[in-house]
Design an enzyme around this catalytic site. Structure first.
Site, PDB file in Angstrom:
ATOM      1  N   ASP A  35      -6.730 -52.274 -61.128  1.00 27.74           N
ATOM      2  CA  ASP A  35      -8.067 -52.819 -60.863  1.00 27.74           C
ATOM      3  C   ASP A  35      -8.044 -53.827 -59.708  1.00 27.74           C
ATOM      4  O   ASP A  35      -9.054 -54.476 -59.411  1.00 27.74           O
ATOM      5  CB  ASP A  35      -8.641 -53.494 -62.126  1.00 27.74           C
ATOM      6  CG  ASP A  35      -7.753 -54.631 -62.618  1.00 27.74           C
ATOM      7  OD1 ASP A  35      -6.706 -54.889 -61.990  1.00 27.74           O
ATOM      8  OD2 ASP A  35      -8.111 -55.258 -63.631  1.00 27.74           O
ATOM      9  N   GLY A  36      -6.904 -53.986 -59.064  1.00 29.29           N
ATOM     10  CA  GLY A  36      -6.816 -54.874 -57.898  1.00 29.29           C
ATOM     11  C   GLY A  36      -6.322 -56.282 -58.225  1.00 29.29           C
ATOM     12  O   GLY A  36      -6.008 -57.056 -57.323  1.00 29.29           O
ATOM     13  N   GLU A  37      -6.266 -56.629 -59.508  1.00 28.73           N
ATOM     14  CA  GLU A  37      -5.783 -57.978 -59.863  1.00 28.73           C
ATOM     15  C   GLU A  37      -4.296 -58.099 -59.535  1.00 28.73           C
ATOM     16  O   GLU A  37      -3.552 -57.116 -59.604  1.00 28.73           O
ATOM     17  CB  GLU A  37      -6.020 -58.235 -61.357  1.00 28.73           C
ATOM     18  CG  GLU A  37      -7.485 -58.419 -61.684  1.00 28.73           C
ATOM     19  CD  GLU A  37      -7.716 -58.820 -63.142  1.00 28.73           C
ATOM     20  OE1 GLU A  37      -6.736 -58.975 -63.893  1.00 28.73           O
ATOM     21  OE2 GLU A  37      -8.893 -58.971 -63.525  1.00 28.73           O
ATOM     22  N   HIS A 128     -11.884 -75.844 -36.591  1.00 28.72           N
ATOM     23  CA  HIS A 128     -13.136 -75.639 -35.864  1.00 28.72           C
ATOM     24  C   HIS A 128     -13.807 -76.950 -35.458  1.00 28.72           C
ATOM     25  O   HIS A 128     -14.337 -77.072 -34.360  1.00 28.72           O
ATOM     26  CB  HIS A 128     -14.028 -74.810 -36.776  1.00 28.72           C
ATOM     27  CG  HIS A 128     -15.396 -74.628 -36.278  1.00 28.72           C
ATOM     28  ND1 HIS A 128     -15.661 -73.979 -35.100  1.00 28.72           N
ATOM     29  CD2 HIS A 128     -16.586 -75.024 -36.777  1.00 28.72           C
ATOM     30  CE1 HIS A 128     -16.963 -73.973 -34.908  1.00 28.72           C
ATOM     31  NE2 HIS A 128     -17.541 -74.599 -35.902  1.00 28.72           N
ATOM     32  N   ASP A 167     -19.253 -73.153 -25.985  1.00 29.05           N
ATOM     33  CA  ASP A 167     -20.370 -73.862 -26.628  1.00 29.05           C
ATOM     34  C   ASP A 167     -20.095 -75.358 -26.612  1.00 29.05           C
ATOM     35  O   ASP A 167     -18.978 -75.797 -26.338  1.00 29.05           O
ATOM     36  CB  ASP A 167     -20.634 -73.351 -28.051  1.00 29.05           C
ATOM     37  CG  ASP A 167     -19.361 -73.285 -28.889  1.00 29.05           C
ATOM     38  OD1 ASP A 167     -18.545 -74.210 -28.795  1.00 29.05           O
ATOM     39  OD2 ASP A 167     -19.198 -72.298 -29.629  1.00 29.05           O
ATOM     40  N   LYS A 191     -24.861 -72.771 -25.885  1.00 33.94           N
ATOM     41  CA  LYS A 191     -25.031 -71.530 -26.661  1.00 33.94           C
ATOM     42  C   LYS A 191     -25.998 -71.748 -27.813  1.00 33.94           C
ATOM     43  O   LYS A 191     -25.993 -72.791 -28.443  1.00 33.94           O
ATOM     44  CB  LYS A 191     -23.656 -71.121 -27.209  1.00 33.94           C
ATOM     45  CG  LYS A 191     -23.649 -70.004 -28.221  1.00 33.94           C
ATOM     46  CD  LYS A 191     -22.243 -69.716 -28.737  1.00 33.94           C
ATOM     47  CE  LYS A 191     -22.017 -70.301 -30.117  1.00 33.94           C
ATOM     48  NZ  LYS A 191     -20.714 -69.926 -30.712  1.00 33.94           N
ATOM     49  N   ASP A 217     -11.477 -71.142 -26.712  1.00 35.56           N
ATOM     50  CA  ASP A 217     -12.208 -71.222 -27.984  1.00 35.56           C
ATOM     51  C   ASP A 217     -11.220 -71.367 -29.141  1.00 35.56           C
ATOM     52  O   ASP A 217     -10.018 -71.187 -28.970  1.00 35.56           O
ATOM     53  CB  ASP A 217     -13.089 -69.979 -28.173  1.00 35.56           C
ATOM     54  CG  ASP A 217     -14.328 -70.274 -28.993  1.00 35.56           C
ATOM     55  OD1 ASP A 217     -14.432 -71.395 -29.543  1.00 35.56           O
ATOM     56  OD2 ASP A 217     -15.202 -69.398 -29.102  1.00 35.56           O
ATOM     57  N   THR A 225     -19.628 -64.512 -29.140  1.00 33.13           N
ATOM     58  CA  THR A 225     -19.633 -65.759 -28.356  1.00 33.13           C
ATOM     59  C   THR A 225     -18.958 -65.525 -27.013  1.00 33.13           C
ATOM     60  O   THR A 225     -19.463 -65.932 -25.958  1.00 33.13           O
ATOM     61  CB  THR A 225     -18.889 -66.871 -29.141  1.00 33.13           C
ATOM     62  OG1 THR A 225     -19.607 -67.119 -30.339  1.00 33.13           O
ATOM     63  CG2 THR A 225     -18.763 -68.153 -28.333  1.00 33.13           C
TER      64      THR A 225
HETATM   65  C1  R5P Z   1     -18.220 -71.430 -32.874  1.00 32.88           C
HETATM   66  O1  R5P Z   1     -18.708 -72.520 -32.851  1.00 32.88           O
HETATM   67  C2  R5P Z   1     -16.750 -71.174 -32.754  1.00 32.88           C
HETATM   68  O2  R5P Z   1     -16.106 -72.145 -31.986  1.00 32.88           O
HETATM   69  C3  R5P Z   1     -16.486 -69.799 -32.181  1.00 32.88           C
HETATM   70  O3  R5P Z   1     -16.992 -69.745 -30.877  1.00 32.88           O
HETATM   71  C4  R5P Z   1     -17.176 -68.740 -33.003  1.00 32.88           C
HETATM   72  O4  R5P Z   1     -16.906 -68.960 -34.349  1.00 32.88           O
HETATM   73  C5  R5P Z   1     -16.758 -67.369 -32.608  1.00 32.88           C
HETATM   74  O5  R5P Z   1     -17.410 -66.457 -33.426  1.00 32.88           O
HETATM   75  P1  R5P Z   1     -17.884 -65.067 -32.871  1.00 32.88           P
HETATM   76  O6  R5P Z   1     -16.697 -64.415 -32.227  1.00 32.88           O
HETATM   77  O7  R5P Z   1     -18.351 -64.318 -34.084  1.00 32.88           O
HETATM   78  O8  R5P Z   1     -18.990 -65.299 -31.917  1.00 32.88           O
END
Ligand code: R5P
Length: 298
Positions: A35-37, A128, A167, A191, A217, A225
């Site tokens: 069952d995946g457990e 992040h 961003d 962005k 990033d 993004t």
């Molecule tokens: C956003 O604030 C993060 O720094 C990344 O730019 C973002 O999570 C990338 O996600 P995706 O590739 O889905 O645009």
């Protein structure tokens, strides 16, 4: 040296870390029922031992979290003195607060569980946001792949090149690399992400665009993004666009999107194991094994 255990999400990285430390992984017995457990069992004696568990929590994120939870539980029940969790990519980190009324803070739930299980410290890479640290009630060490990227950039000509944050949230990251490279110029894209549809729009660029652009990033997930950033850079005159990102989540059709895009190279790290079907010719992977091993030696 503490005993090192690994979940199944990124064994190659765990093995590389052990190689650098001239040790080997201690076995984890795992039975998967129909069952995946999963049933997890620690084979070695760990009474009064300091232990380390390495597990990345990218897709399948819930399964990978359950695995590390069970390994930590098994270690603690078997008498381990302490357990450090090395989670090179910390899943759910982008849901670190309530964006819209009524939402769960998934990261907070994950952290509470890790703490409740008795982990003494978490080691991770390139979170992040800096605010994530505040969610932790236990020690958190955040390492970074930025020095690997800076080294990679140094190997090429820096003339007519600008670093770009895709961003506003990524400016801090880009500033750090810029300083590592003797104040290399950088720009930021503004962005917008529609929280309901997920649609991403690169509104404008703050700063100059040069002939060569390197987008920095933390995560590439859907790739949207990067696609939006690359497009606005191209429209504004960039001729060679590269991407560097610590965590290659590469969800949905991100690999195909990036391979077919104007981007010439996508440089990521091995915080997440990239399955063969997600690899593409523009992709290059740098290893964070030395960075993690150096931290574990302390
Ligand atoms: C956003 O604030 C993060 O720094 C990344 O730019 C973002 O999570 C990338 O996600 P995706 O590739 O889905 O645009």
């Amino acid at each position: 040296m503490p005993k090192i255990f690994s979940g199944s999400s990124n064994k190659p990285l765990a093995e590389k870390i052990c190689n650098v430390l001239s040790t080997s992984l201690s076995p984890v017995e795992m039975t998967i029922f129909s069952d995946g457990e999963k049933r997890i069992r620690i084979v070695d004696r760990v009474v009064d031992e300091d232990c380390i568990v390495i597990q990345s929590t990218a897709s399948p994120v819930d399964e990978n979290y359950m695995e590390i939870f069970f390994i930590v539980d098994a270690l603690k029940r078997s008498g381990a003195r302490s357990v450090i969790a090395v989670i090179p990519y910390l899943g759910y980190q982008r849901q670190d607060h309530v964006f819209r009324e009524g939402e769960a803070v998934s990261l907070s739930v994950v952290i509470k569980t890790i703490e409740r299980l008795g982990v003494s410290k978490v080691i991770t890479l390139d979170l992040h946001s800096i605010k994530i640290r505040e969610e932790f009630g236990i020690e958190l060490t955040q390492l970074s792949a930025l020095s690997l990227f800076a080294q990679k950039i140094r190997e090429e000509s820096l003339t007519d090149t600008v670093l770009v944050s895709p961003d506003m949230g990524g400016i801090r990251r880009v500033k750090i690399i810029s300083e590592m490279l003797g104040n290399m110029p950088y720009s930021t894209i503004v962005k917008n992400r529609d929280l309901t549809t997920g649609k991403i729009e690169a509104e404008k660029i703050e700063g100059k665009v040069l002939k060569k652009a390197i987008i920095i990033d933390d995560v590439i997930s859907s790739g949207k993004t990067i696609m939006a950033a690359a497009e606005i850079l191209r429209i504004n005159g960039a001729e060679d666009i590269k991407v560097m990102a610590a965590h290659a989540v590469l969800s949905a059709n991100a690999s195909e999107l990036l391979q077919g895009s104007v981007v010439s190279e996508v440089i990521v790290t091995d915080t997440i194991e990239i399955p063969r079907n997600k690899q593409f010719s523009k992709l290059e992977t740098l290893s964070v094994a030395d960075i993690i091993a150096k931290e574990l030696k302390k």
